[in-house]
Design an enzyme around this catalytic site. Structure first.
Site, PDB file in Angstrom:
ATOM      1  N   THR A   1       3.346 -11.205  80.506  1.00 30.14           N
ATOM      2  CA  THR A   1       2.008 -11.614  80.933  1.00 30.14           C
ATOM      3  C   THR A   1       2.067 -11.656  82.447  1.00 30.14           C
ATOM      4  O   THR A   1       3.150 -11.666  83.016  1.00 30.14           O
ATOM      5  CB  THR A   1       1.700 -13.048  80.412  1.00 30.14           C
TER       6      THR A   1
ATOM      7  N   VAL B   1      -5.466 -11.964  68.736  1.00 31.85           N
ATOM      8  CA  VAL B   1      -6.038 -12.478  69.983  1.00 31.85           C
ATOM      9  C   VAL B   1      -4.958 -13.227  70.760  1.00 31.85           C
ATOM     10  O   VAL B   1      -4.271 -14.098  70.215  1.00 31.85           O
ATOM     11  CB  VAL B   1      -7.243 -13.395  69.682  1.00 31.85           C
ATOM     12  N   SER B   2      -4.834 -12.876  72.045  1.00 23.75           N
ATOM     13  CA  SER B   2      -3.822 -13.469  72.915  1.00 23.75           C
ATOM     14  C   SER B   2      -4.285 -14.827  73.450  1.00 23.75           C
ATOM     15  O   SER B   2      -5.477 -15.075  73.617  1.00 23.75           O
ATOM     16  CB  SER B   2      -3.576 -12.519  74.088  1.00 23.75           C
ATOM     17  N   ASP B   3      -3.314 -15.666  73.788  1.00 18.98           N
ATOM     18  CA  ASP B   3      -3.617 -16.956  74.444  1.00 18.98           C
ATOM     19  C   ASP B   3      -4.202 -16.775  75.843  1.00 18.98           C
ATOM     20  O   ASP B   3      -4.846 -17.691  76.369  1.00 18.98           O
ATOM     21  CB  ASP B   3      -2.327 -17.776  74.573  1.00 18.98           C
TER      22      ASP B   3
END
Ligand code: GLY
Length: 311
Positions: A173, A202-204
């Site tokens: 990230t 879905v990513s944080d």
């Protein structure tokens, strides 16, 4: 106020596959120097965070923008979150494709009524904004995916740290947290995701769990998105600061809880007094900072105490 800045290029187990310590250090230090100069010249924290995220997205050794990992179906889908602390306002884009800088979509969404868009809406907005089509694929990421396909996708995540370390879980990230001369905080986070994930995961990074800022504090996370979501890590640290803990204490308590639950993550943070903090449960945190005097990094930080920082 003295502006402050901290950026990250992910967390993980090794610097090997990103070209080694010197190459990662050079990349992060150059970006910190360029973005800190904007803050020193009086640019707002939000603008500096967007510029920092663009530079990190453009650096192919990090898993965001150019150099993003491929999902299980061989496609790249990226996510980004942006939060303005003083306005207490979150925006984000989830699983957007064929775009150079997902953070620019999050920036455009800051002013809107609808501030978090998924894939279809993000593609539509990119078209409205006339952002050019762009292929963020690199040979390294393509070859990783091809190797995984040959191995019938035995691994759970793509090798976002080192293609030479096939058995390690990887977490990639990028993120930027800034405090400007007027005392405004902002945080931005962008990612290509875990790699090899199911379509629609879905990513944080485009949730307050992974990216959060208020007038009191701002946090950007990296690591396994599901762990960050389960802990609601960024918002948890910020709320603890709002309730009276120092930034260092809020990070320490939150990371201890993560360690007890065997979470795999890292985070960078600033508060309104100018305190800088970083922390991790993973082995390595690729972060660099500028406190107005010193430009430093966490690349050789062992993290035995879970949290480091500059008051
Ligand atoms: N932290 C990035 C992701 O898991 O998607």
């Amino acid at each position: 106020m003295q502006p402050k800045l901290i950026v990250h290029g992910g967390a993980g187990s090794s610097l090997q596959g990103k070209g080694g310590l010197a190459a990662v250090r050079t990349a992060l230090h150059q970006i910190v120097a360029e973005v800190y100069a904007l803050l020193a010249a009086g640019k707002p924290a939000l603008a500096a965070v967007v510029r920092g995220c663009e530079l990190l997205e453009d650096e192919p050794r990090f898993n965001a923008g150019t150099g993003s990992v491929l999902q299980s179906d061989g496609q790249i889908r990226m996510s980004a979150g942006l939060m303005a602390g003083t306005a207490h306002r979150f925006s984000g884009t989830i699983n957007v494709a064929r775009l150079k800088n997902p953070i620019q979509l999050a920036q455009a969404l800051q002013a809107g009524d609808d501030r978090v868009l998924s894939d279809l809406g993000s593609a539509e907005l990119a078209r409205e904004l006339q952002l050019p089509l762009y292929d963020p694929l690199t040979d390294l990421r393509l070859n990783e995916w091809l190797r995984e396909r040959a191995d019938n996708f035995q691994k759970k995540m793509a090798g976002t740290i080192a293609e030479a370390e096939p058995d390690e879980a990887r977490r990639g990230t990028i993120g930027v947290v800034a405090l400007d001369r007027e005392g405004n905080l902002a945080a931005g986070t962008s990612t290509g995701g875990k790699g090899l994930e199911r379509i629609g995961r879905v990513s944080d990074s485009a949730m307050p769990a992974g990216n959060y800022a208020t007038p009191e504090a701002a946090v950007s996370c990296t690591g396994i998105g599901e762990d960050i979501i389960d802990e609601c890590f960024a918002a948890r640290v910020v709320v603890r600061v709002t309730d009276g803990l120092t930034l260092a204490a809020a990070m320490q308590r939150s990371l201890q809880e993560c360690q007890q639950r065997q979470r795999d993550l890292g985070a960078i943070a600033l508060d309104a007094t100018g305190a800088i903090a970083w922390g991790k449960t993973s082995e390595v945190l690729l972060a660099a900072y500028h406190d107005g005097i010193t430009l430093g990094d966490t690349l050789e930080w062992t993290g035995a105490d879970l949290v480091g920082g500059k008051a």
